[in-house]
Design a protein around this motif. Sequence first.
Motif, mmCIF file in Angstrom:
data_model
loop_
_atom_site.group_PDB
_atom_site.id
_atom_site.type_symbol
_atom_site.label_atom_id
_atom_site.label_comp_id
_atom_site.label_asym_id
_atom_site.label_seq_id
_atom_site.Cartn_x
_atom_site.Cartn_y
_atom_site.Cartn_z
ATOM 1 N N SER A 1 0.834 -1.200 0.000
ATOM 2 C CA SER A 1 0.000 0.000 0.000
ATOM 3 C C SER A 1 0.871 1.253 0.000
ATOM 4 C CB SER A 1 -0.906 0.004 1.235
ATOM 5 O OG SER A 1 -0.136 0.145 2.409
ATOM 6 N N PRO A 2 0.343 2.382 -0.476
ATOM 7 C CA PRO A 2 1.119 3.624 -0.448
ATOM 8 C C PRO A 2 1.592 3.996 0.946
ATOM 9 C CG PRO A 2 -0.797 3.883 -1.866
ATOM 10 C CD PRO A 2 -0.940 2.556 -1.181
ATOM 11 N N GLU A 3 0.776 3.715 1.965
ATOM 12 C CA GLU A 3 1.192 4.052 3.323
ATOM 13 C C GLU A 3 2.431 3.270 3.729
ATOM 14 O OE1 GLU A 3 -1.810 3.157 2.486
ATOM 15 O OE2 GLU A 3 -3.224 4.744 3.026
ATOM 16 N N THR A 4 2.414 1.959 3.471
ATOM 17 C CA THR A 4 3.579 1.144 3.807
ATOM 18 C C THR A 4 4.782 1.548 2.972
ATOM 19 O OG1 THR A 4 2.146 -0.714 4.411
ATOM 20 C CG2 THR A 4 4.439 -1.221 3.956
ATOM 21 N N LYS A 5 4.546 1.867 1.710
ATOM 22 C CA LYS A 5 5.655 2.307 0.859
ATOM 23 C C LYS A 5 6.291 3.578 1.406
ATOM 24 C CE LYS A 5 6.826 0.742 -2.375
ATOM 25 N NZ LYS A 5 7.921 -0.231 -2.615
ATOM 26 N N ARG A 6 5.446 4.511 1.875
ATOM 27 C CA ARG A 6 6.001 5.736 2.467
ATOM 28 C C ARG A 6 6.828 5.415 3.706
ATOM 29 N NH1 ARG A 6 1.208 8.355 0.579
ATOM 30 N NH2 ARG A 6 0.012 7.707 2.409
ATOM 31 N N ILE A 7 6.343 4.492 4.521
ATOM 32 C CA ILE A 7 7.078 4.118 5.718
ATOM 33 C C ILE A 7 8.439 3.544 5.359
ATOM 34 C CG2 ILE A 7 7.091 2.569 7.710
ATOM 35 C CD1 ILE A 7 5.182 4.916 7.919
ATOM 36 N N ILE A 8 8.479 2.675 4.363
ATOM 37 C CA ILE A 8 9.746 2.089 3.933
ATOM 38 C C ILE A 8 10.715 3.176 3.464
ATOM 39 C CG2 ILE A 8 10.824 0.598 2.196
ATOM 40 C CD1 ILE A 8 8.240 -1.093 2.272
ATOM 41 N N MET A 9 10.222 4.075 2.603
ATOM 42 C CA MET A 9 11.095 5.109 2.050
ATOM 43 C C MET A 9 11.541 6.100 3.113
ATOM 44 S SD MET A 9 11.269 3.880 -0.894
ATOM 45 C CE MET A 9 12.314 5.125 -1.646
ATOM 46 N N GLN A 10 10.640 6.480 4.020
ATOM 47 C CA GLN A 10 11.001 7.424 5.080
ATOM 48 C C GLN A 10 12.015 6.813 6.045
ATOM 49 O OE1 GLN A 10 7.149 8.372 6.638
ATOM 50 N NE2 GLN A 10 6.731 9.943 5.101
ATOM 51 N N ASN A 11 11.789 5.546 6.399
ATOM 52 C CA ASN A 11 12.741 4.889 7.291
ATOM 53 C C ASN A 11 14.106 4.748 6.640
ATOM 54 O OD1 ASN A 11 11.736 3.474 10.017
ATOM 55 N ND2 ASN A 11 10.010 3.729 8.646
ATOM 56 N N ARG A 12 14.099 4.442 5.341
ATOM 57 C CA ARG A 12 15.387 4.321 4.665
ATOM 58 C C ARG A 12 16.109 5.675 4.611
ATOM 59 N NH1 ARG A 12 17.057 2.864 -1.561
ATOM 60 N NH2 ARG A 12 19.140 2.099 -1.047
ATOM 61 N N ALA A 13 15.343 6.741 4.359
ATOM 62 C CA ALA A 13 15.964 8.074 4.314
ATOM 63 C C ALA A 13 16.562 8.434 5.671
ATOM 64 C CB ALA A 13 14.918 9.106 3.891
ATOM 65 N N ILE A 14 15.831 8.165 6.757
ATOM 66 C CA ILE A 14 16.352 8.448 8.100
ATOM 67 C C ILE A 14 17.597 7.606 8.373
ATOM 68 C CG2 ILE A 14 15.850 8.244 10.569
ATOM 69 C CD1 ILE A 14 12.947 8.895 9.914
ATOM 70 N N PHE A 15 17.531 6.335 8.007
ATOM 71 C CA PHE A 15 18.674 5.449 8.218
ATOM 72 C C PHE A 15 19.892 5.945 7.452
ATOM 73 C CE2 PHE A 15 21.204 1.879 6.666
ATOM 74 C CZ PHE A 15 21.591 1.297 7.863
ATOM 75 N N ASN A 16 19.711 6.350 6.189
ATOM 76 C CA ASN A 16 20.834 6.828 5.388
ATOM 77 C C ASN A 16 21.428 8.104 5.966
ATOM 78 O OD1 ASN A 16 20.701 4.723 3.571
ATOM 79 N ND2 ASN A 16 19.410 5.821 2.113
ATOM 80 N N ARG A 17 20.558 9.022 6.441
ATOM 81 C CA ARG A 17 21.085 10.256 7.047
ATOM 82 C C ARG A 17 21.888 9.934 8.305
ATOM 83 N NH1 ARG A 17 15.935 12.403 5.606
ATOM 84 N NH2 ARG A 17 15.169 12.139 7.739
ATOM 85 N N HIS A 18 21.397 8.966 9.065
ATOM 86 C CA HIS A 18 22.106 8.561 10.277
ATOM 87 C C HIS A 18 23.464 7.964 9.928
ATOM 88 C CE1 HIS A 18 23.048 6.989 14.151
ATOM 89 N NE2 HIS A 18 22.827 5.730 13.815
#
Length: 519
Positions: A243-260
Amino acid sequence: MQYRSPIPVLQYAGAPQEQPDVNSLLRIQKRLLVELDHGGTGSLQVGTQSLTKDDILTLIEDLKQQQSYLFHQWIYDNPRLLALLEKGTAPAAGPLYDRNLSYRAEFRQFKTFISPYLVQPVGKGINQAFLKRDFATARSFLLARHLLEPTFFDNTFGKLGHSLKSLAEEIKRTERKEINFVAAHYDFVDGTFVDFLNDLPEALSQYREMLAIALINLSVEIQRTYADFCQRIYSYLQGLNCSPETKRIIMQNRAIFNRHQEKQEATSGNSSSKSGCGPIIGIAFFIITLLRVLINLADDDDHGYTGPNLNQTSIPGTSITPSEMGYQTFTARIRRIVKRQLTAHGKDSIAEVIRRQPRYVAPADVPLYPDFCEPLLNYQPQNSNRAELSNNSDYDIVVFLRNQQTTYVVYLAKGQKVETRMVMQDVLSFYPGNNWSHDVTFKANLFMRAGVERTVRGVFLSPDSTTLDYLKRSYQFLGGVPSHSVIGIAFTSDTKGSLQVIGCNNTHFTEYEGFAKYK
């Protein structure tokens, strides 16, 4: 139910190449029985098959049935399908069967014929491959899902659903530290695993979401210690069909992880800085995951059938059926597509599709999507009333008629009329729109799948708010009929972009609880 092809036996007996008639079959039966008696062993060896007298009698009796020889010949002409049925062999690379068969008028009957034989080899094969975490093999068995009738779904994939749920529970227990995390135990999480999840039957699609969220939550706990593992998980999860909601969660978590990770690399000499980042990132992951849960609780509109053993909305007076399960999943997906199409980005995404794909007109001899339905013309209930559906609106309409066992479908273009039969508690639902296309490849941003296109079978390229509105509605026939004994159902458009459904003066239709009130 073990399948054994009769074609080699007929060839052994010298049968003609074309379909034998009853007299020819009786001559073949007599020849085989005589040879069996002369052998004196009680069995006749034909290739890899050992036939008893009962086997021969059963085989000949089966071939007397209408279309039986044709379907056996189809199976024999498709060696991957034959090997799956007779030996339980995982299908090799390539199509399981000639897809042109799906355009034959007899294909629906073929699915009914072959489904009982597929249950055991497909169910056993996919479950064994799953336990071995051999998802390439498991995925190959899923090729047979298009040949299975809905009534055989639970017997074939029921255990797989339990296995998927157990895997998600295992990941959750690891995240809660009830089980020690071992990175090698999750080596199966790769592109093949994601492809397997994407190919799951729609009735099991909720486990894609469940596993994605479980893996994300696990990464929150281990991302400081197992950064490479988390990077790999997020890389593969990008391709998950969810779902788009889960997709957003995946992408947002990956972005946070990469920034970290970037911050850690930039400040690698400052250990206190690194130790202070971990809790902050963990809190961020937790908040995003919590938002995902809240979004799901607040918006059920994008969710279809919830799967076996979970809470579900039943048809009034019935229990949930595989057919109804397919319908709920289908409409949930279409609602997601329509919502995206109604946004500015969605319109841009399909603009090129509309230009390059002509309006689809369903041929009379081609089954209309979706696969879980049967043609409306096949519906012949007993003690029923004649019904006429007339489309005088500005929309083309896909009409679904649902009962306790089956969902029937018909494509009703502007100006068309169709006759059918109806009985009490039959349910009508409508998917209206314009510019129908049978196969549509949407661009990535329509589904928020980075770098991936997706083909959807059966969709209107020009929907509007009316499309979305009617996807939420269902009308149940309560059994009353007008004096002329014909149930008249008309679709009209008083103004541009409007749709009204007029049936029996609106007095004999009602709606399920939870749907928008019909006016």
